[in-house]
Each structure stands twice: as C-alpha cells, then as structure tokens.
Design a protein around this motif. Structure first.
Motif, mmCIF file in Angstrom:
data_model
loop_
_atom_site.group_PDB
_atom_site.id
_atom_site.type_symbol
_atom_site.label_atom_id
_atom_site.label_comp_id
_atom_site.label_asym_id
_atom_site.label_seq_id
_atom_site.Cartn_x
_atom_site.Cartn_y
_atom_site.Cartn_z
ATOM 1 N N ASP A 76 159.291 0.710 117.619
ATOM 2 C CA ASP A 76 158.580 1.603 116.704
ATOM 3 C C ASP A 76 158.097 2.850 117.423
ATOM 4 O O ASP A 76 158.136 3.946 116.881
ATOM 5 C CB ASP A 76 157.396 0.867 116.080
ATOM 6 C CG ASP A 76 156.667 1.717 115.064
ATOM 7 O OD1 ASP A 76 157.298 2.082 114.057
ATOM 8 O OD2 ASP A 76 155.485 2.027 115.296
ATOM 9 N N SER A 77 157.612 2.720 118.657
ATOM 10 C CA SER A 77 157.109 3.870 119.401
ATOM 11 C C SER A 77 157.306 3.637 120.890
ATOM 12 O O SER A 77 157.049 2.550 121.405
ATOM 13 C CB SER A 77 155.628 4.112 119.092
ATOM 14 O OG SER A 77 155.135 5.231 119.784
ATOM 15 N N HIS A 189 144.253 -0.909 113.350
ATOM 16 C CA HIS A 189 144.342 -0.559 111.927
ATOM 17 C C HIS A 189 143.010 -0.688 111.194
ATOM 18 O O HIS A 189 142.670 0.164 110.364
ATOM 19 C CB HIS A 189 145.401 -1.440 111.240
ATOM 20 C CG HIS A 189 146.789 -1.252 111.781
ATOM 21 N ND1 HIS A 189 147.578 -0.167 111.444
ATOM 22 C CD2 HIS A 189 147.525 -2.005 112.632
ATOM 23 C CE1 HIS A 189 148.741 -0.259 112.068
ATOM 24 N NE2 HIS A 189 148.736 -1.366 112.784
ATOM 25 N N TRP A 221 148.973 4.223 109.296
ATOM 26 C CA TRP A 221 149.558 4.871 110.459
ATOM 27 C C TRP A 221 148.799 6.172 110.721
ATOM 28 O O TRP A 221 148.157 6.730 109.841
ATOM 29 C CB TRP A 221 151.051 5.160 110.276
ATOM 30 C CG TRP A 221 151.361 6.173 109.204
ATOM 31 C CD1 TRP A 221 151.339 7.541 109.333
ATOM 32 C CD2 TRP A 221 151.744 5.907 107.850
ATOM 33 N NE1 TRP A 221 151.681 8.135 108.144
ATOM 34 C CE2 TRP A 221 151.940 7.155 107.220
ATOM 35 C CE3 TRP A 221 151.950 4.734 107.119
ATOM 36 C CZ2 TRP A 221 152.311 7.257 105.881
ATOM 37 C CZ3 TRP A 221 152.324 4.856 105.789
ATOM 38 C CH2 TRP A 221 152.510 6.089 105.186
ATOM 39 N N ASP A 223 149.941 9.258 113.449
ATOM 40 C CA ASP A 223 150.727 9.720 114.584
ATOM 41 C C ASP A 223 150.965 11.214 114.465
ATOM 42 O O ASP A 223 150.333 11.894 113.656
ATOM 43 C CB ASP A 223 152.053 8.940 114.678
ATOM 44 C CG ASP A 223 152.854 8.976 113.377
ATOM 45 O OD1 ASP A 223 152.777 9.989 112.651
ATOM 46 O OD2 ASP A 223 153.550 7.991 113.078
ATOM 47 N N ARG A 227 149.374 10.743 108.671
ATOM 48 C CA ARG A 227 148.489 9.587 108.632
ATOM 49 C C ARG A 227 148.327 9.121 107.192
ATOM 50 O O ARG A 227 148.590 9.854 106.243
ATOM 51 C CB ARG A 227 147.121 9.937 109.215
ATOM 52 C CG ARG A 227 146.374 10.985 108.410
ATOM 53 C CD ARG A 227 144.946 11.164 108.897
ATOM 54 N NE ARG A 227 144.278 12.234 108.175
ATOM 55 C CZ ARG A 227 144.219 13.493 108.596
ATOM 56 N NH1 ARG A 227 144.791 13.818 109.743
ATOM 57 N NH2 ARG A 227 143.602 14.409 107.875
#
Length: 331
Positions: A76-77, A189, A221, A223, A227
């Motif tokens: 994912d990252s 989260h 999320w 990033d 968001r």
C-alpha cells in the motif's frame, strides 16, 4: 551574446540539482521534477514546458534523486530514497536494500509531505471581494481559512471565516466564526476529538452561538493525495439573542474530504456537518461546503466554493446557498 550566456548559465545553475529524468519508449528524454504519478499519468514539472502529463505506459525508465512514496502491487505504501534507471520497463527503488521492479507494478508516486521537524503543517486561505457600482453602491468581502498542524499522536485543526458587506455606506453583513478542534490518535485511524466553535453575527436574531463538543473519529486515509475523516460528537449548544438565551444538546456527524486531481493542479474538497438537536422545535441543522481549487503556482490558488446551509423545524425547511469565487493561498 555574453549577457545571454551569463543569463543562461545563471538559470541553469538555479535549476534544482536534483532534477529528475524520464526516458520514453520512443527514445526521447525529459528532465524536470516528478510531481505525481496517479491514474496512469506522470506529472513532470519542466523549466521549458511547465507541467506536462505523460502516460505511464509510454515510459521506458526514469531516475530521481529525491525521496518518493510508492504504491506497488501488494504494497500500500513504500518509502524510497530515490529511483535509478534500469532496463526497459524497469526501475530500481533505492532504499535500505535496492530492488529492481517493473514499472507496470507501480501505480502511484508522490513526494512525501514537508515536515516541520516532527510536525506536518498545511492550510488554505481564500478571499472574495465584490464591488458593485450601479444604482446602488455595494462593497462585500469574505475571507475563509483553515489550517492543521499534526505532531505525533496529536492534531490541531483551526477553521474560520469573516464576512462584511455595506450597501450605500450602510452595513448589511458583519459576522465571523472560529472553530478549534484537538484530536488525539489512539491508532493510525481512530482518534478522539474535542472542539469549540463560536459565531458572532450583528444582523441576525441569534447574534452569538457557542458549541462545545466531543466524540470519536475515524481517519480512513490521510496522505499526499488527500484525506477522509468521519467524526461523531455529542455537543452542548448555547444561543444568545436579544430575547434571551437557549441551551440544549445535539448529536452530530461530520465528514472532511479532500482529493488532489490532475497531477495535483486541481483540488476537490468537501466538508459537512449534520446536527440533530435534542429539542422539539428543530429537527436537524445541516451545514456543508464543496469546492475546487486550481493551482496557479506553488502558492496561489483560484477557488470556487459552494455552500449549503439548511435547517428544518416546526414542519418547515429553510435553506441558504452561497457561491464564492476568488483567489487564495495554500501551503
């Protein structure tokens, strides 16, 4: 000729030493700064053609000496210290252990957001000025701003606006509002929010409104591309008017959404809050806004904003819509 040579030399030296390079399948080579890879398009900022978009499938390989965040198949990252050119259709991800991967496996590239030591700071300030000179003389200005600072497990969010209008030198609008929220993250989260909001209006029946609220929130999320936050709160509301004071509780649900588009040149955002007061006279209050910001340069924005405020009570629905077109700054 000497002056032209000196200017060219200065411009060349002023160009970032970390300029990125992209090799295309047809043999062409482009130099500039990688801004973003998203949706199959690579945004590259060049000194000779500005910002250009390149189809990812048309790229043979590329090189970058600056850190980049990657999204790859199955990951994912991922952080990288840079990218090195490899064979056709390949690139080497520089990190703790260099790894050569197919370009087709990479779906996103974004530079990491700037940090102030361990803090992340971002915000926007938009302004509208409207001057009318016909049968009546009307001057109106409105300023809206927001900023957030995040450090460790804490996040500070500040929103505010100021509106003033005169018609034939007589005041018609004079109001402001300010909101401060403090978030404490327990996981990546989940967080808990406590906030305070105050509004002042010199030309409404309710000339002061104060809200103190607290409740849980969930960050889907957050990033470099945007968001999405969802927050539920219980609030204590206090309204002041010439007729007296009224205090009551409400339940509220709020969202905060932002997404970078078109190689980060365009930004779409939307915020809204639905409040359900615990009194018989009001069924619900809905405040929302949605807008677009077009990036003119690294700091200037052209903004278009739509606002919808709605209240339902005693069998009637009252709505107010506003549009804001103006200039702003972002950081």
């Amino acid at each position: 000729m000497l002056l032209r040579f000196l200017l060219s030399t200065v411009l060349w030296l002023a160009w970032p030493a970390w300029a990125d390079t992209v090799w295309l399948n047809n043999g062409d080579r482009l130099s500039g700064e990688i801004l973003l890879l998203d949706g199959g398009k690579l945004a590259l900022k060049t000194k000779y053609a500005g910002r250009v978009l390149i189809d990812w499938k048309d790229i043979d390989t590329l090189r970058s000496d600056k850190p980049l965040m990657l999204r790859r198949v199955g990951l994912d990252s991922e952080s990288s210290e840079g990218l090195q050119a490899a064979g056709p259709g390949l690139v080497t991800v520089v990190g703790s252990g260099n790894e050569t991967v197919p370009l087709a496996s990479i779906s996103r590239l974004v530079p990491p957001r700037p940090l102030l030591k361990d803090r992340l700071w971002e915000g926007n300030l938009d302004a509208k000025l409207d001057l009318e000179r016909n049968e009546d003389s009307t001057d109106e200005f409105k300023i809206k701003g927001n900023t957030r600072v995040e450090h460790g497990r804490w996040r500070h969010v500040l929103n505010g606006q100021l509106e003033h209008e005169t018609k034939n030198d007589e005041e018609k609008e004079d109001n402001w509002e300010l909101e401060y929220d403090l978030d404490r993250f327990f996981t990546d989260h989940w967080f808990w929010r406590t906030g305070y909001e105050q509004e002042e209006d010199q030309f409404e029946n309710i000339n002061r409104q104060r809200i103190l609220g607290t409740g849980p929130g969930y960050r889907f999320w957050d990033d470099e591309l945007g968001r999405l936050d969802l927050i539920g709160q219980v609030n204590r509301v206090r309204l002041d008017s010439p007729q007296g004071e009224l205090a009551f509780d409400t339940w509220s649900l709020e969202w905060d959404y932002k997404r970078q588009l078109w190689g980060t040149r365009l930004e779409f955002y939307s915020t809204a809050e639905l409040q359900v007061p615990q009194i018989d006279e009001i069924d619900y209050v809905f405040d929302s806004e949605a807008g677009l910001r077009y990036r003119l340069n690294d700091w200037a924005r052209l903004s278009l904003l739509y606002e919808l405020d709605q209240l339902r009570g005693l069998g009637n629905t009252y709505s107010e819509q506003r549009y804001l077109i103006g200039l702003g700054v972002g950081w």
